[in-house]
Design a protein around this motif. Structure first.
Motif, PDB file in Angstrom:
ATOM      1  N   ASN A  88     -60.252 -81.018  -5.567  1.00 34.98           N
ATOM      2  CA  ASN A  88     -58.754 -80.969  -5.444  1.00 34.98           C
ATOM      3  C   ASN A  88     -58.290 -81.252  -4.219  1.00 34.98           C
ATOM      4  OD1 ASN A  88     -58.091 -78.553  -4.637  1.00 34.98           O
ATOM      5  ND2 ASN A  88     -57.745 -77.837  -6.691  1.00 34.98           N
ATOM      6  N   GLU A  89     -56.984 -81.450  -3.986  1.00 30.96           N
ATOM      7  CA  GLU A  89     -56.151 -81.479  -2.939  1.00 30.96           C
ATOM      8  C   GLU A  89     -56.189 -80.492  -2.159  1.00 30.96           C
ATOM      9  OE1 GLU A  89     -53.259 -81.402  -5.863  1.00 30.96           O
ATOM     10  OE2 GLU A  89     -55.059 -82.100  -5.702  1.00 30.96           O
ATOM     11  N   ASN A  90     -56.363 -79.498  -2.554  1.00 30.87           N
ATOM     12  CA  ASN A  90     -56.540 -77.968  -1.616  1.00 30.87           C
ATOM     13  C   ASN A  90     -57.975 -77.590  -1.428  1.00 30.87           C
ATOM     14  OD1 ASN A  90     -53.579 -77.395  -2.297  1.00 30.87           O
ATOM     15  ND2 ASN A  90     -54.285 -77.226  -4.386  1.00 30.87           N
ATOM     16  N   GLY A  91     -59.036 -78.512  -1.626  1.00 28.71           N
ATOM     17  CA  GLY A  91     -60.212 -78.047  -1.212  1.00 28.71           C
ATOM     18  C   GLY A  91     -61.025 -77.514  -2.140  1.00 28.71           C
ATOM     19  N   GLN A  92     -60.535 -77.218  -3.290  1.00 27.64           N
ATOM     20  CA  GLN A  92     -61.130 -76.201  -4.349  1.00 27.64           C
ATOM     21  C   GLN A  92     -61.793 -77.231  -5.383  1.00 27.64           C
ATOM     22  OE1 GLN A  92     -57.601 -74.479  -5.532  1.00 27.64           O
ATOM     23  NE2 GLN A  92     -57.759 -72.612  -3.977  1.00 27.64           N
ATOM     24  N   VAL A  93     -62.972 -76.627  -5.878  1.00 24.90           N
ATOM     25  CA  VAL A  93     -63.669 -77.586  -6.914  1.00 24.90           C
ATOM     26  C   VAL A  93     -62.923 -77.345  -8.328  1.00 24.90           C
ATOM     27  CG1 VAL A  93     -65.785 -77.641  -8.300  1.00 24.90           C
ATOM     28  CG2 VAL A  93     -65.956 -77.265  -5.882  1.00 24.90           C
ATOM     29  N   ILE A  94     -62.732 -78.394  -9.110  1.00 22.37           N
ATOM     30  CA  ILE A  94     -62.306 -78.177 -10.317  1.00 22.37           C
ATOM     31  C   ILE A  94     -63.380 -77.980 -11.294  1.00 22.37           C
ATOM     32  CG2 ILE A  94     -60.864 -79.403 -12.151  1.00 22.37           C
ATOM     33  CD1 ILE A  94     -59.226 -80.840 -10.163  1.00 22.37           C
ATOM     34  N   ALA A  95     -63.898 -76.923 -11.872  1.00 22.94           N
ATOM     35  CA  ALA A  95     -65.112 -76.585 -12.403  1.00 22.94           C
ATOM     36  C   ALA A  95     -64.894 -76.939 -14.053  1.00 22.94           C
ATOM     37  CB  ALA A  95     -65.705 -75.144 -12.522  1.00 22.94           C
ATOM     38  N   GLN A  96     -65.351 -77.805 -14.652  1.00 16.84           N
ATOM     39  CA  GLN A  96     -65.107 -78.168 -16.111  1.00 16.84           C
ATOM     40  C   GLN A  96     -66.652 -78.785 -16.362  1.00 16.84           C
ATOM     41  OE1 GLN A  96     -61.390 -80.526 -15.527  1.00 16.84           O
ATOM     42  NE2 GLN A  96     -61.174 -79.552 -17.719  1.00 16.84           N
ATOM     43  N   ASP A  97     -67.047 -78.482 -17.748  1.00 17.78           N
ATOM     44  CA  ASP A  97     -68.086 -79.033 -18.231  1.00 17.78           C
ATOM     45  C   ASP A  97     -67.998 -80.445 -18.500  1.00 17.78           C
ATOM     46  OD1 ASP A  97     -70.394 -80.006 -20.469  1.00 17.78           O
ATOM     47  OD2 ASP A  97     -70.848 -77.716 -19.769  1.00 17.78           O
ATOM     48  N   PRO A  98     -68.993 -81.421 -17.826  1.00 17.56           N
ATOM     49  CA  PRO A  98     -68.596 -82.957 -18.105  1.00 17.56           C
ATOM     50  C   PRO A  98     -69.031 -83.511 -19.369  1.00 17.56           C
ATOM     51  CG  PRO A  98     -70.852 -82.600 -17.000  1.00 17.56           C
ATOM     52  CD  PRO A  98     -69.940 -81.293 -16.927  1.00 17.56           C
ATOM     53  N   VAL A  99     -69.484 -82.469 -20.398  1.00 12.33           N
ATOM     54  CA  VAL A  99     -70.025 -82.900 -21.934  1.00 12.33           C
ATOM     55  C   VAL A  99     -68.778 -82.351 -22.849  1.00 12.33           C
ATOM     56  CG1 VAL A  99     -71.373 -82.652 -23.634  1.00 12.33           C
ATOM     57  CG2 VAL A  99     -72.351 -83.331 -21.356  1.00 12.33           C
ATOM     58  N   THR A 100     -68.629 -81.025 -22.683  1.00 14.99           N
ATOM     59  CA  THR A 100     -67.666 -80.160 -23.649  1.00 14.99           C
ATOM     60  C   THR A 100     -66.300 -80.353 -23.247  1.00 14.99           C
ATOM     61  OG1 THR A 100     -68.068 -78.279 -22.791  1.00 14.99           O
ATOM     62  CG2 THR A 100     -69.505 -78.712 -24.297  1.00 14.99           C
ATOM     63  N   ASP A 101     -66.001 -80.351 -21.745  1.00 13.36           N
ATOM     64  CA  ASP A 101     -64.561 -80.337 -21.176  1.00 13.36           C
ATOM     65  C   ASP A 101     -64.746 -81.297 -20.058  1.00 13.36           C
ATOM     66  OD1 ASP A 101     -62.179 -79.799 -20.709  1.00 13.36           O
ATOM     67  OD2 ASP A 101     -62.790 -77.943 -19.590  1.00 13.36           O
TER      68      ASP A 101
END
Length: 196
Positions: free
Chosen positions: A114-127
């Protein structure tokens, strides 16, 4: 720095702070915030990207949303002459793709920062990390599913999306999800590109 150069490279590493063609990299991120399909058009989506970038302390200037409708798409709205690297705003400045043409590559790095340099961790299949797009990997309009020119946020209109956690062309036009397009009353992120 010579005439016509943006920076002085001084090495043979192409994807660092200055490319081999002496072109500065540009940033790309996925917004932390999610939006309904009522973005006030392409200009409104661009303004959201600029606002998110400014709030996070990223460089000022022109920011564009990776978004298409019947009136425009990245293939005509973006600086298609840019041949430098797009990088994520993380600490490593992870390279994503070289130039607009590089965005069609299957070796594209995931745009999950994201814009703050942080990874948005989500499962590409379930979420899945859904991102409004309606755009093919080559930057063209994918369909007529664009929330009424990205101005309508109701279930009466649909919008196509990509999946930031998916590989290949699904990053921009998710063919793995059966519910694509989704109603414009749903929420999704935006891809934002620095477009000086």
């Amino acid at each position: 720095v010579q005439a016509g150069e943006e920076c002085d490279d001084g090495n043979k590493v192409d994807d660092d702070g200055c490319g081999n063609a002496c072109v500065k990299p540009r940033l790309v991120f996925v917004t932390e915030e999610e939006f309904k399909g009522s973005l006030n058009g392409l200009d409104g989506a661009d303004a959201q990207c600029a606002n998110q970038a400014t709030t996070a302390g990223l460089p000022a200037g022109k920011w564009r949303a990776w978004l298409s409708d019947s009136g425009g798409s990245p293939s005509v709205r973006f600086d298609t002459n840019f041949n430098g690297w797009y990088q994520l705003p993380d600490l490593s400045k992870t390279p994503v793709a070289k130039g607009v043409t590089g965005l069609s590559s299957n070796k594209l790095a995931l745009i999950t920062v994201n814009e703050n340099g942080q990874v948005i961790a989500q499962d590409p299949v379930t979420d899945p990390l859904l991102v409004w797009s309606n755009t093919t990997a080559t930057g063209e309009k994918a369909s007529d599913d664009h929330c009424g020119g990205w101005k309508v946020g109701s279930i009466t209109h649909d919008g196509r999306f990509g999946n930031a956690g998916a590989s290949g062309e699904n990053w921009t036009d998710d063919t793995l999800t059966m519910k694509n397009p989704q109603g414009c009353n749903g929420s999704a992120h935006l891809y934002c590109f620095q477009d000086i």
